[in-house]
Design a protein around this motif. Structure first.
Motif, PDB file in Angstrom:
ATOM      1  N   LYS A   1      11.418   4.034   3.756  1.00 17.71           N
ATOM      2  CA  LYS A   1      12.008   5.166   3.054  1.00 17.71           C
ATOM      3  C   LYS A   1      11.459   5.211   1.632  1.00 17.71           C
ATOM      4  N   PRO A   2      11.490   6.368   0.987  1.00 21.27           N
ATOM      5  CA  PRO A   2      11.016   6.442  -0.398  1.00 21.27           C
ATOM      6  C   PRO A   2      11.732   5.452  -1.313  1.00 21.27           C
ATOM      7  N   GLU A   3      12.987   5.170  -1.049  1.00 13.78           N
ATOM      8  CA  GLU A   3      13.721   4.223  -1.894  1.00 13.78           C
ATOM      9  C   GLU A   3      13.284   2.774  -1.698  1.00 13.78           C
ATOM     10  N   ASP A   4      12.405   2.511  -0.737  1.00  7.82           N
ATOM     11  CA  ASP A   4      11.827   1.175  -0.583  1.00  7.82           C
ATOM     12  C   ASP A   4      10.646   0.957  -1.531  1.00  7.82           C
ATOM     13  N   THR A   5      10.246   1.993  -2.233  1.00  9.23           N
ATOM     14  CA  THR A   5       9.122   1.882  -3.165  1.00  9.23           C
ATOM     15  C   THR A   5       9.449   0.894  -4.277  1.00  9.23           C
ATOM     16  N   ALA A   6       8.583  -0.088  -4.448  1.00 10.46           N
ATOM     17  CA  ALA A   6       8.796  -1.149  -5.443  1.00 10.46           C
ATOM     18  C   ALA A   6       7.620  -2.106  -5.399  1.00 10.46           C
ATOM     19  N   VAL A   7       7.591  -3.002  -6.367  1.00 10.82           N
ATOM     20  CA  VAL A   7       6.705  -4.164  -6.277  1.00 10.82           C
ATOM     21  C   VAL A   7       7.473  -5.250  -5.530  1.00 10.82           C
ATOM     22  N   TYR A   8       6.835  -5.795  -4.509  1.00 14.58           N
ATOM     23  CA  TYR A   8       7.465  -6.811  -3.681  1.00 14.58           C
ATOM     24  C   TYR A   8       6.889  -8.183  -4.029  1.00 14.58           C
ATOM     25  N   TYR A   9       7.779  -9.141  -4.189  1.00 15.33           N
ATOM     26  CA  TYR A   9       7.416 -10.499  -4.545  1.00 15.33           C
ATOM     27  C   TYR A   9       7.952 -11.478  -3.508  1.00 15.33           C
TER      28      TYR A   9
ATOM     29  N   GLY B   1       0.823  -1.203   0.000  1.00 19.01           N
ATOM     30  CA  GLY B   1       0.000   0.000   0.000  1.00 19.01           C
ATOM     31  C   GLY B   1       0.851   1.245   0.000  1.00 19.01           C
ATOM     32  N   LEU B   2       0.196   2.356   0.273  1.00 19.88           N
ATOM     33  CA  LEU B   2       0.851   3.660   0.337  1.00 19.88           C
ATOM     34  C   LEU B   2       1.101   4.012   1.801  1.00 19.88           C
ATOM     35  N   VAL B   3       2.329   4.380   2.118  1.00 20.03           N
ATOM     36  CA  VAL B   3       2.691   4.716   3.488  1.00 20.03           C
ATOM     37  C   VAL B   3       3.649   5.894   3.469  1.00 20.03           C
ATOM     38  N   GLN B   4       3.590   6.706   4.498  1.00 25.86           N
ATOM     39  CA  GLN B   4       4.490   7.848   4.590  1.00 25.86           C
ATOM     40  C   GLN B   4       5.884   7.406   5.032  1.00 25.86           C
ATOM     41  N   PRO B   5       6.897   8.174   4.691  1.00 27.61           N
ATOM     42  CA  PRO B   5       8.252   7.851   5.170  1.00 27.61           C
ATOM     43  C   PRO B   5       8.271   7.722   6.685  1.00 27.61           C
ATOM     44  N   GLY B   6       8.972   6.697   7.155  1.00 27.93           N
ATOM     45  CA  GLY B   6       9.012   6.411   8.579  1.00 27.93           C
ATOM     46  C   GLY B   6       7.941   5.455   9.044  1.00 27.93           C
ATOM     47  N   GLY B   7       6.992   5.161   8.183  1.00 26.14           N
ATOM     48  CA  GLY B   7       5.899   4.268   8.531  1.00 26.14           C
ATOM     49  C   GLY B   7       6.263   2.805   8.410  1.00 26.14           C
ATOM     50  N   SER B   8       5.260   1.966   8.654  1.00 22.52           N
ATOM     51  CA  SER B   8       5.461   0.516   8.641  1.00 22.52           C
ATOM     52  C   SER B   8       4.395  -0.185   7.822  1.00 22.52           C
ATOM     53  N   LEU B   9       4.775  -1.323   7.288  1.00 18.27           N
ATOM     54  CA  LEU B   9       3.855  -2.234   6.624  1.00 18.27           C
ATOM     55  C   LEU B   9       4.284  -3.655   6.950  1.00 18.27           C
ATOM     56  N   ARG B  10       3.325  -4.569   6.933  1.00 23.55           N
ATOM     57  CA  ARG B  10       3.652  -5.979   7.041  1.00 23.55           C
ATOM     58  C   ARG B  10       3.115  -6.699   5.815  1.00 23.55           C
ATOM     59  N   LEU B  11       4.016  -7.258   5.065  1.00 23.96           N
ATOM     60  CA  LEU B  11       3.637  -8.049   3.900  1.00 23.96           C
ATOM     61  C   LEU B  11       3.452  -9.504   4.304  1.00 23.96           C
ATOM     62  N   SER B  12       2.494 -10.147   3.655  1.00 26.28           N
ATOM     63  CA  SER B  12       2.243 -11.564   3.871  1.00 26.28           C
ATOM     64  C   SER B  12       2.412 -12.312   2.569  1.00 26.28           C
ATOM     65  N   CYS B  13       2.908 -13.512   2.681  1.00 27.06           N
ATOM     66  CA  CYS B  13       3.067 -14.410   1.533  1.00 27.06           C
ATOM     67  C   CYS B  13       2.382 -15.716   1.913  1.00 27.06           C
ATOM     68  N   ALA B  14       1.223 -15.936   1.329  1.00 26.68           N
ATOM     69  CA  ALA B  14       0.435 -17.115   1.652  1.00 26.68           C
ATOM     70  C   ALA B  14       0.552 -18.141   0.537  1.00 26.68           C
TER      71      ALA B  14
ATOM     72  N   GLN C   1       2.307  -3.970  -4.500  1.00 27.49           N
ATOM     73  CA  GLN C   1       2.960  -2.668  -4.632  1.00 27.49           C
ATOM     74  C   GLN C   1       3.128  -2.016  -3.267  1.00 27.49           C
ATOM     75  N   VAL C   2       4.331  -1.534  -3.012  1.00 30.48           N
ATOM     76  CA  VAL C   2       4.624  -0.737  -1.825  1.00 30.48           C
ATOM     77  C   VAL C   2       5.099   0.623  -2.302  1.00 30.48           C
ATOM     78  N   THR C   3       4.417   1.669  -1.851  1.00 30.72           N
ATOM     79  CA  THR C   3       4.783   3.035  -2.213  1.00 30.72           C
ATOM     80  C   THR C   3       5.009   3.834  -0.939  1.00 30.72           C
ATOM     81  N   VAL C   4       6.195   4.393  -0.824  1.00 29.77           N
ATOM     82  CA  VAL C   4       6.542   5.199   0.343  1.00 29.77           C
ATOM     83  C   VAL C   4       6.682   6.639  -0.123  1.00 29.77           C
ATOM     84  N   SER C   5       5.745   7.462   0.292  1.00 26.95           N
ATOM     85  CA  SER C   5       5.716   8.838  -0.190  1.00 26.95           C
ATOM     86  C   SER C   5       4.919   9.704   0.773  1.00 26.95           C
ATOM     87  N   SER C   6       5.323  10.956   0.864  1.00 26.12           N
ATOM     88  CA  SER C   6       4.573  11.897   1.691  1.00 26.12           C
ATOM     89  C   SER C   6       3.564  12.650   0.843  1.00 26.12           C
TER      90      SER C   6
END
Length: 124
Positions: A87-95, A10-23, A119-124
Protein backbone atom coordinates in the motif's frame (compact mmCIF):
# COMPACT_ATOMS: atom_id res chain seq x y z
CA UNK A 1 32.79 -5.71 12.79
CA UNK A 2 29.14 -6.57 12.54
CA UNK A 3 27.63 -5.45 9.26
CA UNK A 4 24.10 -5.79 7.95
CA UNK A 5 23.17 -4.96 4.37
CA UNK A 6 19.59 -4.59 3.18
CA UNK A 7 18.58 -5.03 -0.44
CA UNK A 8 15.48 -5.57 -2.53
CA UNK A 9 13.80 -2.22 -2.17
CA UNK A 10 12.42 -0.23 -5.08
CA UNK A 11 9.37 1.31 -6.67
CA UNK A 12 6.26 -0.85 -6.88
CA UNK A 13 2.63 -0.21 -7.69
CA UNK A 14 -0.08 -0.61 -5.04
CA UNK A 15 -0.97 -4.26 -4.68
CA UNK A 16 2.48 -5.37 -5.76
CA UNK A 17 5.14 -7.33 -3.94
CA UNK A 18 8.76 -6.99 -2.92
CA UNK A 19 11.14 -9.21 -1.02
CA UNK A 20 13.70 -7.50 1.14
CA UNK A 21 16.90 -9.26 2.15
CA UNK A 22 19.10 -8.61 5.15
CA UNK A 23 22.53 -10.13 4.71
CA UNK A 24 25.14 -10.31 7.45
CA UNK A 25 28.89 -10.15 7.16
CA UNK A 26 31.47 -10.44 9.89
CA UNK A 27 29.21 -12.49 12.10
CA UNK A 28 26.86 -15.45 12.07
CA UNK A 29 23.27 -14.33 11.89
CA UNK A 30 22.11 -17.55 13.52
CA UNK A 31 23.01 -16.22 16.96
CA UNK A 32 20.89 -13.09 16.67
CA UNK A 33 17.27 -12.12 16.75
CA UNK A 34 16.47 -9.94 13.74
CA UNK A 35 14.02 -7.10 13.40
CA UNK A 36 12.74 -5.22 10.38
CA UNK A 37 11.93 -1.56 10.91
CA UNK A 38 10.75 1.26 8.70
CA UNK A 39 10.84 5.01 8.87
CA UNK A 40 8.83 7.37 6.71
CA UNK A 41 9.69 11.08 6.43
CA UNK A 42 8.59 12.95 9.53
CA UNK A 43 7.62 9.79 11.38
CA UNK A 44 9.22 7.71 14.09
CA UNK A 45 10.95 4.44 13.33
CA UNK A 46 8.39 1.64 13.46
CA UNK A 47 9.03 -2.01 14.24
CA UNK A 48 7.48 -3.96 11.37
CA UNK A 49 8.41 -7.54 12.14
CA UNK A 50 10.89 -9.68 14.02
CA UNK A 51 12.16 -13.24 14.21
CA UNK A 52 14.02 -14.99 16.98
CA UNK A 53 17.41 -16.59 16.39
CA UNK A 54 15.87 -20.06 16.10
CA UNK A 55 13.09 -18.84 13.84
CA UNK A 56 10.55 -20.24 16.26
CA UNK A 57 9.09 -16.89 17.21
CA UNK A 58 7.87 -14.19 14.86
CA UNK A 59 5.81 -11.06 15.35
CA UNK A 60 4.23 -8.43 13.13
CA UNK A 61 2.87 -4.95 13.47
CA UNK A 62 -0.90 -4.84 13.05
CA UNK A 63 -0.46 -2.64 9.97
CA UNK A 64 1.34 -5.43 8.07
CA UNK A 65 -0.14 -8.58 9.59
CA UNK A 66 -1.37 -10.95 6.89
CA UNK A 67 0.60 -9.13 4.17
CA UNK A 68 4.24 -9.42 5.28
CA UNK A 69 6.16 -12.57 6.14
CA UNK A 70 9.55 -12.73 7.83
CA UNK A 71 11.83 -15.72 7.40
CA UNK A 72 15.45 -16.64 7.79
CA UNK A 73 17.90 -18.85 5.96
CA UNK A 74 20.75 -19.38 8.36
CA UNK A 75 22.72 -21.31 5.76
CA UNK A 76 22.78 -18.15 3.64
CA UNK A 77 23.21 -15.89 6.66
CA UNK A 78 20.20 -13.92 5.47
CA UNK A 79 16.81 -12.83 6.76
CA UNK A 80 13.98 -11.98 4.39
CA UNK A 81 10.87 -9.85 4.53
CA UNK A 82 8.31 -10.82 1.91
CA UNK A 83 5.92 -7.94 1.39
CA UNK A 84 2.69 -8.54 -0.49
CA UNK A 85 -0.37 -6.39 -1.21
CA UNK A 86 1.71 -3.28 -0.75
CA UNK A 87 0.00 0.00 0.00
CA UNK A 88 1.17 3.60 -0.42
CA UNK A 89 1.40 3.88 3.36
CA UNK A 90 4.10 1.18 3.31
CA UNK A 91 6.43 3.70 1.66
CA UNK A 92 9.48 4.17 3.89
CA UNK A 93 13.13 3.34 4.33
CA UNK A 94 13.33 -0.20 5.64
CA UNK A 95 16.07 -1.28 8.02
CA UNK A 96 17.09 -4.57 9.52
CA UNK A 97 18.79 -4.86 12.88
CA UNK A 98 20.37 -7.57 15.02
CA UNK A 99 19.67 -8.32 18.69
CA UNK A 100 22.41 -10.21 20.49
CA UNK A 101 19.87 -11.52 23.02
CA UNK A 102 18.37 -13.68 20.25
CA UNK A 103 14.80 -12.62 20.98
CA UNK A 104 12.03 -11.48 18.68
CA UNK A 105 11.55 -7.81 19.47
CA UNK A 106 10.15 -4.83 17.57
CA UNK A 107 11.55 -2.24 19.97
CA UNK A 108 14.42 -0.25 18.41
CA UNK A 109 16.35 0.19 21.70
CA UNK A 110 16.80 -3.60 21.87
CA UNK A 111 19.01 -3.57 18.79
CA UNK A 112 22.69 -2.73 18.67
CA UNK A 113 23.57 -3.32 15.03
CA UNK A 114 21.71 -1.72 12.13
CA UNK A 115 21.92 -1.78 8.36
CA UNK A 116 21.96 1.32 6.18
CA UNK A 117 18.40 0.87 4.94
CA UNK A 118 16.68 0.31 1.60
CA UNK A 119 13.99 2.55 0.13
CA UNK A 120 10.56 1.11 -0.61
CA UNK A 121 8.18 3.32 -2.57
CA UNK A 122 4.63 2.22 -3.29
CA UNK A 123 3.04 4.46 -5.87
CA UNK A 124 1.09 4.31 -9.09
Amino acid sequence: QLQLVESGGGLVQPGGSLRLSCAASGFTLYYYGIGWFRQAPGKEREGVSCISSSGGSTNYADSVKGRFTISRDNAKNTVYLQMNSLKPEDTAVYYCAADVKKRCSRAPPDFGSWGQGTQVTVSS
